[in-house]
Design a protein around this motif. Structure first.
Motif, PDB file in Angstrom:
ATOM      1  N   ILE A  34       0.945  -1.307   0.159  1.00 13.84           N
ATOM      2  CA  ILE A  34       0.140   0.090   0.051  1.00 13.84           C
ATOM      3  C   ILE A  34       0.953   1.291   0.014  1.00 13.84           C
ATOM      4  O   ILE A  34       0.649   2.085  -0.778  1.00 13.84           O
ATOM      5  CB  ILE A  34      -0.978   0.110   0.965  1.00 13.84           C
ATOM      6  CG1 ILE A  34      -1.765  -1.373   1.103  1.00 13.84           C
ATOM      7  CG2 ILE A  34      -1.713   1.511   1.431  1.00 13.84           C
ATOM      8  CD1 ILE A  34      -2.980  -1.448   2.275  1.00 13.84           C
ATOM      9  N   ARG A  35       1.845   1.258   0.814  1.00 14.51           N
ATOM     10  CA  ARG A  35       2.835   2.367   0.920  1.00 14.51           C
ATOM     11  C   ARG A  35       3.284   2.714  -0.547  1.00 14.51           C
ATOM     12  O   ARG A  35       3.419   3.647  -0.890  1.00 14.51           O
ATOM     13  CB  ARG A  35       3.889   2.075   1.946  1.00 14.51           C
ATOM     14  CG  ARG A  35       4.919   3.250   2.172  1.00 14.51           C
ATOM     15  CD  ARG A  35       5.657   2.924   3.245  1.00 14.51           C
ATOM     16  NE  ARG A  35       5.237   3.142   4.591  1.00 14.51           N
ATOM     17  CZ  ARG A  35       5.264   4.125   5.382  1.00 14.51           C
ATOM     18  NH1 ARG A  35       5.614   5.438   4.579  1.00 14.51           N
ATOM     19  NH2 ARG A  35       4.793   4.189   6.319  1.00 14.51           N
ATOM     20  N   GLN A  36       3.871   1.685  -1.241  1.00 10.55           N
ATOM     21  CA  GLN A  36       4.700   1.596  -2.512  1.00 10.55           C
ATOM     22  C   GLN A  36       3.226   2.219  -3.514  1.00 10.55           C
ATOM     23  O   GLN A  36       3.766   3.214  -4.347  1.00 10.55           O
ATOM     24  CB  GLN A  36       4.828   0.247  -3.218  1.00 10.55           C
ATOM     25  CG  GLN A  36       6.228  -0.077  -2.471  1.00 10.55           C
ATOM     26  CD  GLN A  36       6.621  -1.555  -2.852  1.00 10.55           C
ATOM     27  OE1 GLN A  36       5.782  -2.273  -3.427  1.00 10.55           O
ATOM     28  NE2 GLN A  36       8.012  -2.015  -2.639  1.00 10.55           N
ATOM     29  N   LEU A  37       2.204   1.803  -3.470  1.00 10.95           N
ATOM     30  CA  LEU A  37       1.190   2.421  -4.450  1.00 10.95           C
ATOM     31  C   LEU A  37       1.160   3.926  -4.070  1.00 10.95           C
ATOM     32  O   LEU A  37       0.942   4.506  -5.139  1.00 10.95           O
ATOM     33  CB  LEU A  37      -0.184   1.729  -4.145  1.00 10.95           C
ATOM     34  CG  LEU A  37      -0.402   0.433  -4.729  1.00 10.95           C
ATOM     35  CD1 LEU A  37      -1.605  -0.286  -4.109  1.00 10.95           C
ATOM     36  CD2 LEU A  37      -0.314   0.335  -6.340  1.00 10.95           C
ATOM     37  N   LEU A  38       1.168   4.232  -2.701  1.00 15.41           N
ATOM     38  CA  LEU A  38       0.743   5.636  -2.379  1.00 15.41           C
ATOM     39  C   LEU A  38       2.060   6.455  -2.774  1.00 15.41           C
ATOM     40  O   LEU A  38       1.844   7.657  -3.239  1.00 15.41           O
ATOM     41  CB  LEU A  38       0.411   6.003  -0.970  1.00 15.41           C
ATOM     42  CG  LEU A  38      -0.748   5.381  -0.438  1.00 15.41           C
ATOM     43  CD1 LEU A  38      -1.012   5.398   1.159  1.00 15.41           C
ATOM     44  CD2 LEU A  38      -2.008   6.200  -0.969  1.00 15.41           C
ATOM     45  N   ASP A  39       3.389   5.921  -2.679  1.00 13.96           N
ATOM     46  CA  ASP A  39       4.436   6.705  -3.003  1.00 13.96           C
ATOM     47  C   ASP A  39       4.572   6.891  -4.394  1.00 13.96           C
ATOM     48  O   ASP A  39       5.107   8.113  -4.984  1.00 13.96           O
ATOM     49  CB  ASP A  39       5.976   5.698  -2.582  1.00 13.96           C
ATOM     50  CG  ASP A  39       6.000   5.893  -1.071  1.00 13.96           C
ATOM     51  OD1 ASP A  39       5.540   6.953  -0.350  1.00 13.96           O
ATOM     52  OD2 ASP A  39       6.791   4.882  -0.572  1.00 13.96           O
ATOM     53  N   ALA A  40       3.669   6.191  -5.373  1.00 18.89           N
ATOM     54  CA  ALA A  40       3.785   6.354  -6.607  1.00 18.89           C
ATOM     55  C   ALA A  40       3.243   7.519  -7.215  1.00 18.89           C
ATOM     56  O   ALA A  40       3.490   7.999  -8.256  1.00 18.89           O
ATOM     57  CB  ALA A  40       3.154   5.056  -7.344  1.00 18.89           C
ATOM     58  N   TYR A  41       2.254   8.209  -6.379  1.00 18.71           N
ATOM     59  CA  TYR A  41       1.700   9.127  -6.662  1.00 18.71           C
ATOM     60  C   TYR A  41       2.095  10.614  -6.262  1.00 18.71           C
ATOM     61  O   TYR A  41       1.777  11.507  -6.409  1.00 18.71           O
ATOM     62  CB  TYR A  41       0.108   9.089  -6.055  1.00 18.71           C
ATOM     63  CG  TYR A  41      -0.639   8.257  -6.728  1.00 18.71           C
ATOM     64  CD1 TYR A  41      -0.966   8.342  -7.957  1.00 18.71           C
ATOM     65  CD2 TYR A  41      -1.000   7.170  -6.218  1.00 18.71           C
ATOM     66  CE1 TYR A  41      -1.825   7.312  -8.461  1.00 18.71           C
ATOM     67  CE2 TYR A  41      -1.935   5.982  -6.531  1.00 18.71           C
ATOM     68  CZ  TYR A  41      -2.334   6.248  -7.694  1.00 18.71           C
ATOM     69  OH  TYR A  41      -2.956   5.302  -8.448  1.00 18.71           O
ATOM     70  N   SER A  42       3.378  10.299  -5.371  1.00 15.01           N
ATOM     71  CA  SER A  42       3.830  11.785  -4.861  1.00 15.01           C
ATOM     72  C   SER A  42       5.151  11.832  -5.448  1.00 15.01           C
ATOM     73  O   SER A  42       5.823  11.357  -6.388  1.00 15.01           O
ATOM     74  CB  SER A  42       4.222  11.247  -3.408  1.00 15.01           C
ATOM     75  OG  SER A  42       5.088  10.309  -2.898  1.00 15.01           O
TER      76      SER A  42
END
Length: 101
Positions: free
Chosen positions: A93-101
């Motif tokens: 989940i953290r990797q998915l979110l990091d992809a947007y930042s």
């Protein structure tokens, strides 16, 4: 800067919601929050319910694992994703979110 906080195995982050959009999607970063466009109107909790459903599908977790912990009546919200202590799930989940930042 968009920040993801980990507390007791859960992930917490801020979102900025744009209701009545043409489609549900993450639209980048808005200040210190993830900008999320939602098709539902901001009436009777419809946008909040759509946010929960959207993140549930995005992260591959049940809707019960997503909670809006603050900002229920505004555009700025704080979301908690319960991972049940599963480090692999939290990392994904953290990797998915990091992809947007």
């Amino acid at each position: 800067m968009f920040e993801i906080e980990e507390k007791h195995g859960d992930l917490l982050f801020r979102i900025f919601v744009q209701p009545k959009s043409s489609k549900n999607m993450v639209a980048g970063i808005h200040g210190d929050a993830l900008k999320v466009k939602i098709t539902a109107p901001p009436v009777d909790g419809a946008a909040n319910a759509m946010c929960i459903k959207f993140f549930s599908k995005l992260f591959g977790v049940p809707k019960s694992a997503i909670e809006i912990v603050s900002g229920q009546t505004g555009r700025n919200k704080r979301v908690r994703v319960a991972t049940g202590g599963d480090r692999d799930k939290a990392c994904k989940i953290r990797q998915l979110l990091d992809a947007y930042s």
